[in-house]
Scaffold this motif. Structure first.
Motif, PDB file in Angstrom:
ATOM      1  N   MET A 395      -7.967  -5.117  25.434  1.00  0.00           N
ATOM      2  CA  MET A 395      -7.470  -5.134  24.062  1.00  0.00           C
ATOM      3  C   MET A 395      -8.430  -5.936  23.188  1.00  0.00           C
ATOM      4  O   MET A 395      -8.972  -6.947  23.635  1.00  0.00           O
ATOM      5  N   LEU A 396      -8.617  -5.461  21.969  1.00  0.00           N
ATOM      6  CA  LEU A 396      -9.496  -6.149  21.021  1.00  0.00           C
ATOM      7  C   LEU A 396      -8.675  -7.041  20.109  1.00  0.00           C
ATOM      8  O   LEU A 396      -7.697  -6.579  19.520  1.00  0.00           O
ATOM      9  N   GLY A 397      -9.102  -8.283  19.977  1.00  0.00           N
ATOM     10  CA  GLY A 397      -8.493  -9.159  18.976  1.00  0.00           C
ATOM     11  C   GLY A 397      -9.176  -8.930  17.637  1.00  0.00           C
ATOM     12  O   GLY A 397      -9.824  -9.803  17.092  1.00  0.00           O
ATOM     13  N   GLY A 398      -9.011  -7.707  17.144  1.00  0.00           N
ATOM     14  CA  GLY A 398      -9.685  -7.280  15.920  1.00  0.00           C
ATOM     15  C   GLY A 398     -11.026  -6.645  16.218  1.00  0.00           C
ATOM     16  O   GLY A 398     -11.719  -7.019  17.178  1.00  0.00           O
ATOM     17  N   GLY A 399     -11.367  -5.651  15.414  1.00  0.00           N
ATOM     18  CA  GLY A 399     -12.654  -4.978  15.576  1.00  0.00           C
ATOM     19  C   GLY A 399     -13.354  -4.873  14.223  1.00  0.00           C
ATOM     20  O   GLY A 399     -14.377  -5.478  14.003  1.00  0.00           O
ATOM     21  N   PHE A 400     -12.759  -4.091  13.331  1.00  0.00           N
ATOM     22  CA  PHE A 400     -13.228  -3.944  11.942  1.00  0.00           C
ATOM     23  C   PHE A 400     -14.672  -3.470  11.861  1.00  0.00           C
ATOM     24  O   PHE A 400     -15.344  -3.679  10.856  1.00  0.00           O
ATOM     25  N   GLY A 401     -15.167  -2.886  12.944  1.00  0.00           N
ATOM     26  CA  GLY A 401     -16.552  -2.425  12.996  1.00  0.00           C
ATOM     27  C   GLY A 401     -17.458  -3.346  13.801  1.00  0.00           C
ATOM     28  O   GLY A 401     -18.456  -2.905  14.358  1.00  0.00           O
ATOM     29  N   ARG A 402     -17.115  -4.619  13.905  1.00  0.00           N
ATOM     30  CA  ARG A 402     -17.999  -5.574  14.577  1.00  0.00           C
ATOM     31  C   ARG A 402     -18.150  -5.253  16.066  1.00  0.00           C
ATOM     32  O   ARG A 402     -19.226  -5.392  16.645  1.00  0.00           O
ATOM     33  N   ARG A 403     -17.041  -4.829  16.682  1.00  0.00           N
ATOM     34  CA  ARG A 403     -17.098  -4.596  18.124  1.00  0.00           C
ATOM     35  C   ARG A 403     -17.629  -3.205  18.487  1.00  0.00           C
ATOM     36  O   ARG A 403     -17.563  -2.791  19.637  1.00  0.00           O
ATOM     37  N   GLY A 404     -18.178  -2.502  17.481  1.00  0.00           N
ATOM     38  CA  GLY A 404     -18.961  -1.314  17.802  1.00  0.00           C
ATOM     39  C   GLY A 404     -20.374  -1.704  18.228  1.00  0.00           C
ATOM     40  O   GLY A 404     -21.108  -0.912  18.794  1.00  0.00           O
ATOM     41  N   PRO A 517     -28.945  -8.960   9.163  1.00  0.00           N
ATOM     42  CA  PRO A 517     -28.591  -7.662   9.757  1.00  0.00           C
ATOM     43  C   PRO A 517     -27.265  -7.110   9.218  1.00  0.00           C
ATOM     44  O   PRO A 517     -26.259  -7.804   9.252  1.00  0.00           O
ATOM     45  N   PRO A 518     -27.282  -5.884   8.709  1.00  0.00           N
ATOM     46  CA  PRO A 518     -26.041  -5.294   8.201  1.00  0.00           C
ATOM     47  C   PRO A 518     -25.282  -4.577   9.311  1.00  0.00           C
ATOM     48  O   PRO A 518     -25.844  -4.265  10.361  1.00  0.00           O
ATOM     49  N   GLY A 519     -24.014  -4.317   9.060  1.00  0.00           N
ATOM     50  CA  GLY A 519     -23.215  -3.579  10.038  1.00  0.00           C
ATOM     51  C   GLY A 519     -22.131  -2.780   9.355  1.00  0.00           C
ATOM     52  O   GLY A 519     -21.950  -2.841   8.136  1.00  0.00           O
ATOM     53  N   PHE A 520     -21.430  -2.013  10.186  1.00  0.00           N
ATOM     54  CA  PHE A 520     -20.301  -1.225   9.685  1.00  0.00           C
ATOM     55  C   PHE A 520     -19.101  -2.161   9.556  1.00  0.00           C
ATOM     56  O   PHE A 520     -18.545  -2.594  10.562  1.00  0.00           O
ATOM     57  N   TRP A 521     -18.753  -2.497   8.358  1.00  0.00           N
ATOM     58  CA  TRP A 521     -17.691  -3.474   8.082  1.00  0.00           C
ATOM     59  C   TRP A 521     -16.530  -2.693   7.498  1.00  0.00           C
ATOM     60  O   TRP A 521     -16.687  -2.095   6.422  1.00  0.00           O
ATOM     61  N   ARG A 522     -15.431  -2.661   8.199  1.00  0.00           N
ATOM     62  CA  ARG A 522     -14.258  -1.843   7.847  1.00  0.00           C
ATOM     63  C   ARG A 522     -14.253  -1.367   6.379  1.00  0.00           C
ATOM     64  O   ARG A 522     -14.128  -2.186   5.464  1.00  0.00           O
ATOM     65  N   GLY A 523     -14.355  -0.073   6.204  1.00  0.00           N
ATOM     66  CA  GLY A 523     -14.454   0.507   4.858  1.00  0.00           C
ATOM     67  C   GLY A 523     -15.894   0.832   4.484  1.00  0.00           C
ATOM     68  O   GLY A 523     -16.163   1.720   3.696  1.00  0.00           O
ATOM     69  N   VAL A 524     -16.818   0.033   5.037  1.00  0.00           N
ATOM     70  CA  VAL A 524     -18.268   0.238   4.937  1.00  0.00           C
ATOM     71  C   VAL A 524     -18.710   0.410   3.472  1.00  0.00           C
ATOM     72  O   VAL A 524     -18.313  -0.361   2.615  1.00  0.00           O
ATOM     73  N   ASN A 525     -19.516   1.430   3.187  1.00  0.00           N
ATOM     74  CA  ASN A 525     -20.088   1.554   1.840  1.00  0.00           C
ATOM     75  C   ASN A 525     -19.068   2.010   0.793  1.00  0.00           C
ATOM     76  O   ASN A 525     -19.339   1.928  -0.399  1.00  0.00           O
TER      77      ASN A 525
END
Lengths: 728, 149
Positions: A395-404, A517-525
């Motif tokens: 189980m993830l304690g939150g992801g929001f794109g970071r755990r990709g 470094p940028p990343g996919f942050w929930r909602g992204v662009n």
């Protein structure tokens, strides 16, 4: 009781037997829908196909490849399988197949990646077929046993009935025979209007353990003989580890080893994480920070501002007519510059992974949004082939794109490789998590709008300057250098299409990639594009002397689905009637992740700087709603995420590194700041959109537009923390 | 060495006296329901009860917790019967990722003990835990359900 079985406890969940080869889908993967060889779960129960195991007691185990991180898609996907399977929902449990098992079976479960609000929309077709195929095979097995035509039998609630005779049996009794049958070449899926399990706000399958402390997250892994690691990576991105003085921490309690991790990081391994962290903090470390140490928020802002100048090159993402000429010849024009900062995902559970490396095996236990990417990272970091590696998802304690991302997985393996045979749990401190995010990209945007003499909008020039996520993370997805994702929400067409018709339009992106470094942050662009476009749309309406809602509506005639959600929030919030005394309204709409969303906010402002959000209305058209209770939670949660970002979410850069280090300098909304979100679901059918992300985009502009209505002041810079504006 | 009383049991843990209670609970006692989120008493994920009061255990040294009754999320249920907060959490499907919810539940249980019928303002004052998924709406509804039961 419904339950999700953690693979940490049940990690030999099923035995890979003869690969079941069935009707594959043309997706570059081989999705088996069953037979002829029977694959068995660890308890001996037969797989009817890759998604469905039926136990003799009629328990149905549904395999889920996508990761659950709170968004509820584990439950939603199980509902879709169960709907077509016609099984007894009260006897449904779920489990994750491992990426290693999937690879060994020619990617039997398809894509594991869980991002881009794709969890349900990108797998609904084949998981429903998985359920339907299993149902057909179970019915056929019963018909064969009864020696009657399958067409005379039907299934409901895990019971198969031979209609003419009234004979019944259950799925558990015929699963063994069903598993041996050849699957049907084609199955017909139900019309969503006939759904009885899907489409309902059923309770989640993973709630109970989350209320008793028994749910296992990555941070909770315990393995025999396990040691714990704390890590520091060079705080300046791109810098390197120069040296460290191990002698200074020799003899500190619990310390087992100090190891270099790649060229950039050092880790202390100890009996407990507390000992590891304490020793790491005492360890003298010298970094080779490099030239990036000269970079600050100011230098980045200056570089991005230059990109707003039309003299510099830019990629054109959406265009019609001749915006520059129309602006030059217009009766009236207005211009504004906005900006959006770096933001950290700040998942509640900091990054962590547990790795066990031996000469002939490498296994990792972790929360990940992309099991297959984590698996690939294990292969690469361990140097072992696929058949000797696996990843056990927790189980993830939150992801929001970071755990990709897989940086923490690679680090754990790199440490474990230096201590073969000893399981190593690597946990980042919150400070390390803040310092080494994959940040929401930083951008600025200059917008120019032009009117004719009758205050009709005749031209819009939208010029973004700033960072590309794909440039950093998926350069192969760039199109002749252009990042197509940069135009999410303002794109010409597709799943994030612009919702207005403007006769002369130019939307372009001057790509500038700072070292952070940028990343996919929930909602992204979508997030910054929605603020830029929807706040500027308000500015245009004001300049034209028109109501912001009416001004938008006039431009949306060719965009009926965008308009429908906007109308839905307007009606629900009562736009046509005055707001209560001292309360002001704002609206916003956007398309993202295949869904149409709109939001409206009612706020009051004290002393120009204290905002109280009284009411939020949010509507979404995701095509189909699989679990309305969970969609409602995603909509409400998206407002919490989006407003936390608006008020508090900013990471600043000094000496090449991120300045914020914990929740005291990078705050997140609390319950007292958040009103009830009134969700309006208007699914129009015919397409499948996502729900985990799009609504975040409208949260900030709805409130910012209300702030203008209240104060007459435009806020063009996020977060509000830096404008000395807070919650009341 | 520290002698702790956790969930009614006396436990001796081999730690330095300044070890945060959170880490003694998680690593030495092995109860992992109490979560690490920030380590600076900001987020509330590590909330436990000390003598019935909700406390962020990352900011308490084990030496300060000796001789006191410590209750963690694992000790909240009464035998096989879940605490009414846990029951309401299940009925309202409150958790999303769930990571903050141990602390959230402990904070709410302490609030309800002190104020059996909290107003929205009481909830706003007492519940200051961070939830990044944004479950606040369900948290509030579940609290009111318990208060009105």
């Amino acid at each position: 009781m419904n339950k999700h079985v953690s693979p940490a406890i049940n990690r030999r969940a099923f035995v890979i037997g003869t690969a079941a080869v069935g009707a594959g889908l043309a997706l570059g993967l081989d999705i088996p829908f069953g037979g002829p060889a029977v694959v068995r779960a660890a308890d001996g129960s037969p797989e009817v196909n890759a998604w469905v195991v039926v136990r003799p007691d009629d328990t149905v185990v549904i395999r889920i490849a996508r990761s659950e991180m709170g968004q509820g898609s584990l439950t939603g996907l199980a509902q879709l399988v169960a709907e077509e399977l016609e099984c007894d929902w009260s006897k449904v449990t779920t489990e994750y197949p491992t990426p290693g098992q999937s690879v060994a079976r020619k990617r039997a479960w398809g894509d594991f990646s869980t991002g881009g609000s794709r969890g349900i929309r990108s797998s609904q077709d084949y998981v429903r077929k998985g359920g339907a195929t299993a149902r057909v095979m179970l019915i056929e097995a019963a018909a064969n046993e009864w020696k009657v035509p399958a067409s005379e039998c039907k299934a409901a609630n895990s019971v198969i009935t031979h209609t003419p005779s009234g004979k019944t049996t259950t799925y558990g009794k015929v699963a063994e025979a069903a598993a041996k049958l050849t699957p049907p070449a084609e199955v017909k899926l139900k019309d969503p209007k006939d759904w009885t399990i899907a489409g309902k706000g059923l309770q989640r399958l993973d709630t109970a353990d989350k209320t008793t402390g028994t749910m296992t997250y990555g941070i909770d892994v315990k393995l025999p003989g396990m040691l714990n690691a704390a890590i520091k990576d060079c705080p300046v991105f791109g810098g390197k580890l120069k040296s460290y003085d191990e002698a200074k921490i020799a003899g500190m309690k619990g310390v087992k080893k100090v190891v270099k991790v790649g060229d950039t990081a050092v880790a202390v391994v100890a009996d407990t994480w507390w000992h590891a962290k304490t020793a790491l903090e005492a360890l003298p470390i010298v970094w080779d920070e490099g030239d990036n140490a000269k970079v600050s928020s100011e230098t980045i802002a200056k570089w991005l501002a230059e990109g707003l100048d039309n003299e510099h090159p830019a990629y054109v993402g959406n265009k019609n007519g001749d915006a520059k000429a129309a602006i030059a010849g217009a009766a009236k024009k207005i211009e504004a510059v906005y900006n959006y900062p770096y933001q950290n995902h700040a998942t509640m559970e900091p990054m962590n992974a547990t790795a066990l490396y031996t000469a002939d095996k490498c296994e990792v236990w972790c929360g990940t949004q992309n099991g297959e990417a984590a698996f690939a990272a294990v292969l690469e970091a361990s140097g072992l082939p696929a058949e000797k590696c696996d990843v056990h998802k927790l189980m993830l304690g939150g992801g929001f794109g970071r755990r990709g991302m897989t940086d923490y997985v690679r680090q754990a393996v790199a440490i474990a490789k230096q201590m073969p045979g000893t399981p190593i749990k690597l946990l980042w401190s919150r400070e390390e998590d803040m310092a080494h995010g994959r940040y929401h990209p930083i951008t600025q945007c200059k917008m120019t709008g032009a009117f004719d003499a009758d205050n009709n909008l005749v031209a819009l020039h939208y010029r973004l300057s700033g960072q590309s996520i794909l440039f950093s993370l998926r350069p192969e997805a760039l199109q002749n250098g252009m990042d197509p994702a940069a135009f999410q929400g303002v794109a010409q067409s597709g799943e994030a299409a612009f919702g207005y018709s403007v006769p002369n339009l130019l939307i372009e992106h001057a790509m500038r990639n700072p070292h952070v470094p940028p990343g996919f942050w929930r909602g992204v662009n979508v997030n910054h594009n929605a603020i830029y476009m929807e706040c500027f749309m308000d500015e245009l309406a004001h300049a034209a002397g028109q109501d912001p809602l009416e001004f938008r509506r006039k431009l949306m005639g060719n965009h009926p689905k965008h308009l429908a959600v906007l109308n839905a929030v307007a009606e629900k919030i009562g736009w046509s009637k005055p707001a209560p005394q001292g309360v002001y309204r704002g609206v916003a709409q956007i398309m993202g992740y295949g869904s149409y969303v709109a939001g409206a906010a009612e706020i009051s402002v004290t002393d120009g700087s204290k905002i109280k959000v009284h009411r939020i209305v949010a509507s979404t058209d995701p095509g189909y709603v699989v679990n309305p209770a969970q969609v409602e939670r995603q909509i409400a949660g998206s407002f919490v995420f989006g407003l936390s970002a608006l008020f508090y979410g900013g990471c600043t850069v000094k000496d090449g590194r991120i300045e914020q280090s914990n929740f005291d300098t990078y705050n997140s909304m609390r319950i007292n700041e958040m009103p009830k979100v009134e969700a309006v679901m208007v699914p129009s059918g015919g397409f499948w959109g996502g729900v985990g992300e799009p609504t975040i985009g409208v949260a900030a502009p709805a409130v910012l537009n209300a702030y203008f209505a209240a104060t007459g002041k435009r806020i063009r810079s996020v977060p509000l923390r830096d404008q000395n504006i807070t919650f009341a | 060495m520290a002698n702790l009383t956790i969930n009614g049991k006396s436990i001796t843990v081999d730690v330095e006296p300044d070890t945060p209670l959170l880490w003694a609970i998680r690593e030495n006692v092995g109860l992992t329901g109490t979560k690490y989120g920030c380590g600076i008493a900001q987020c509330g994920a590590c909330t436990v009860h000390i003598d019935g009061v909700a406390i962020r255990s990352c900011g308490v040294a084990v030496s300060e917790a000796e001789g006191k009754q410590i209750t963690t999320i694992e000790g909240l249920a009464n035998g096989g019967t879940l605490h009414r907060v846990q029951q309401a959490w299940i009925a309202h499907d409150v958790p999303q990722c769930g990571y903050c919810q141990s602390g959230m539940i402990m904070a709410v249980a302490a609030l309800l003990k002190e104020k059996p019928k909290p107003t929205d303002a009481d909830i706003d004052d007492a519940i200051t835990n961070i939830c990044r998924c944004g479950t606040f709406q369900q948290v509030r509804e579940a609290i009111h359900t318990i208060a009105n039961a």
